[in-house]
Design an enzyme around this catalytic site. Structure first.
Site, PDB file in Angstrom:
ATOM      1  N   GLU A 109      38.237  41.115  49.507  1.00  0.00           N
ATOM      2  CA  GLU A 109      38.185  39.816  49.178  1.00  0.00           C
ATOM      3  C   GLU A 109      37.834  38.918  50.343  1.00  0.00           C
ATOM      4  O   GLU A 109      38.097  39.091  51.656  1.00  0.00           O
ATOM      5  CB  GLU A 109      39.549  39.345  48.941  1.00  0.00           C
ATOM      6  CG  GLU A 109      39.893  38.024  48.590  1.00  0.00           C
ATOM      7  CD  GLU A 109      41.319  37.634  48.158  1.00  0.00           C
ATOM      8  OE1 GLU A 109      41.738  37.975  47.307  1.00  0.00           O
ATOM      9  OE2 GLU A 109      42.145  36.720  49.109  1.00  0.00           O
ATOM     10  N   ASN A 116      37.477  34.726  47.005  1.00  0.00           N
ATOM     11  CA  ASN A 116      38.701  33.837  46.523  1.00  0.00           C
ATOM     12  C   ASN A 116      38.427  32.434  46.795  1.00  0.00           C
ATOM     13  O   ASN A 116      37.906  31.901  47.856  1.00  0.00           O
ATOM     14  CB  ASN A 116      40.003  34.513  47.624  1.00  0.00           C
ATOM     15  CG  ASN A 116      41.089  33.988  47.168  1.00  0.00           C
ATOM     16  OD1 ASN A 116      41.303  33.030  46.384  1.00  0.00           O
ATOM     17  ND2 ASN A 116      42.187  34.459  47.381  1.00  0.00           N
ATOM     18  N   SER A 152      40.935  33.232  41.345  1.00  0.00           N
ATOM     19  CA  SER A 152      41.585  32.172  41.514  1.00  0.00           C
ATOM     20  C   SER A 152      40.903  30.891  41.194  1.00  0.00           C
ATOM     21  O   SER A 152      39.573  30.958  41.040  1.00  0.00           O
ATOM     22  CB  SER A 152      41.965  31.894  43.086  1.00  0.00           C
ATOM     23  OG  SER A 152      42.897  32.860  43.446  1.00  0.00           O
TER      24      SER A 152
END
Length: 263
Positions: A167, A188, A220
């Site tokens: 990530e 993210n 997200s």
């Protein structure tokens, strides 16, 4: 101290305690440790894949309680039936309300669906835990790891037969990260230092900086089908979504309805 700093400091304490209770050898003797893992990368690249990695998450530092009453077995099985390409299960207890049992129950109820252990991985011991608890994929967060840690943890994950989701949040994190043992790169869209922001600008801006051969997902701040369609056009193969489904009374039904709008 940022929220991420607080999480990592607490994680160090948790790991030290866990090592005192359960040895690596005991983890290796787990019923799931010898199983052949399932490829999330392949599931995302499969023809007609929804690309949705649906997340089971009870709470978060930014939102507080999201859905503490949703059953893990019912929700994750519903995710699979609704077409999830993979399922992400939070195992951090203090900040996200997750437990190792959540992953074990999700594995038992979803034997053919790739499972991601979503946690803050900083120690090889956690990789052995992930394998023992039935995970197929582990998460490495560039924001809280040095380049050498990303390299060593991703290499060990592959040795254990686990795929690696790395990530990132900005170009600096991409540039510092050794990618040879990374299977999937996730952008993210939420800043982990303050858990703020509510858009997918990071995914749009960073796509071209990620190595072309890597499978890319957006994480997200995704709530609308049109956003998934936009990110697909750019080249993203996966979309990790938690709150959008978990905040409803029936997360699996919410995923089912969402999938109908992106096919």
């Amino acid at each position: 101290m940022t929220i991420l700093d607080q999480i990592i400091e607490n994680k160090k304490i948790e790991i030290a305690r866990a090592k005192e209770k359960v040895t690596v050898e005991e983890l290796k003797s787990s019923v799931y440790f010898q199983r052949e893992t399932i490829s999330l990368k392949s599931a995302l690249l499969a023809e007609n894949s929804t690309g949705i990695i649906s997340e089971y998450k009870r709470k978060s530092p930014s939102k507080g309680d999201i859905n503490v009453g949703a059953g893990i077995a019912e929700t994750t099985l519903g995710y699979t039936k609704a077409g999830a390409a993979g399922i992400s299960v939070l195992t951090d207890t203090v900040f996200f309300g997750g437990f190792k049992e959540d992953l074990l129950i999700a594995r038992e109820n979803n034997p053919t669906t790739p499972l991601l252990r979503k946690d803050f991985m900083i120690d090889e011991y956690q990789l052995y835990e992930a394998k023992a608890w039935g995970a197929d994929v582990i998460l490495l967060i560039a924001a809280n790891l040095e380049s050498s840690e990303i390299e060593s943890l991703s290499k060990k994950a592959h040795e254990l037969g686990l795929e690696v989701l790395l990530e990132v949040h900005d170009q600096a994190e991409i540039d510092k990260s050794p990618m040879q043992n990374v299977d999937i790169v996730g952008v993210n869209n939420r800043n982990l230092k303050n858990f703020a922001e509510n858009n997918v600008n990071a995914s749009i801006e960073l796509y071209d900086f990620i190595p072309k051969e890597k499978v890319k997902i957006s994480e997200s701040c995704i709530s609308h089908p049109d956003t998934v369609k936009q990110l697909r056009e750019i080249g993203y193969k996966g979309f990790l979504m938690g709150e959008n489904f978990m905040k409803t009374s029936n997360p699996a039904k919410a995923l089912e309805e969402f999938v109908e709008l992106i096919i």
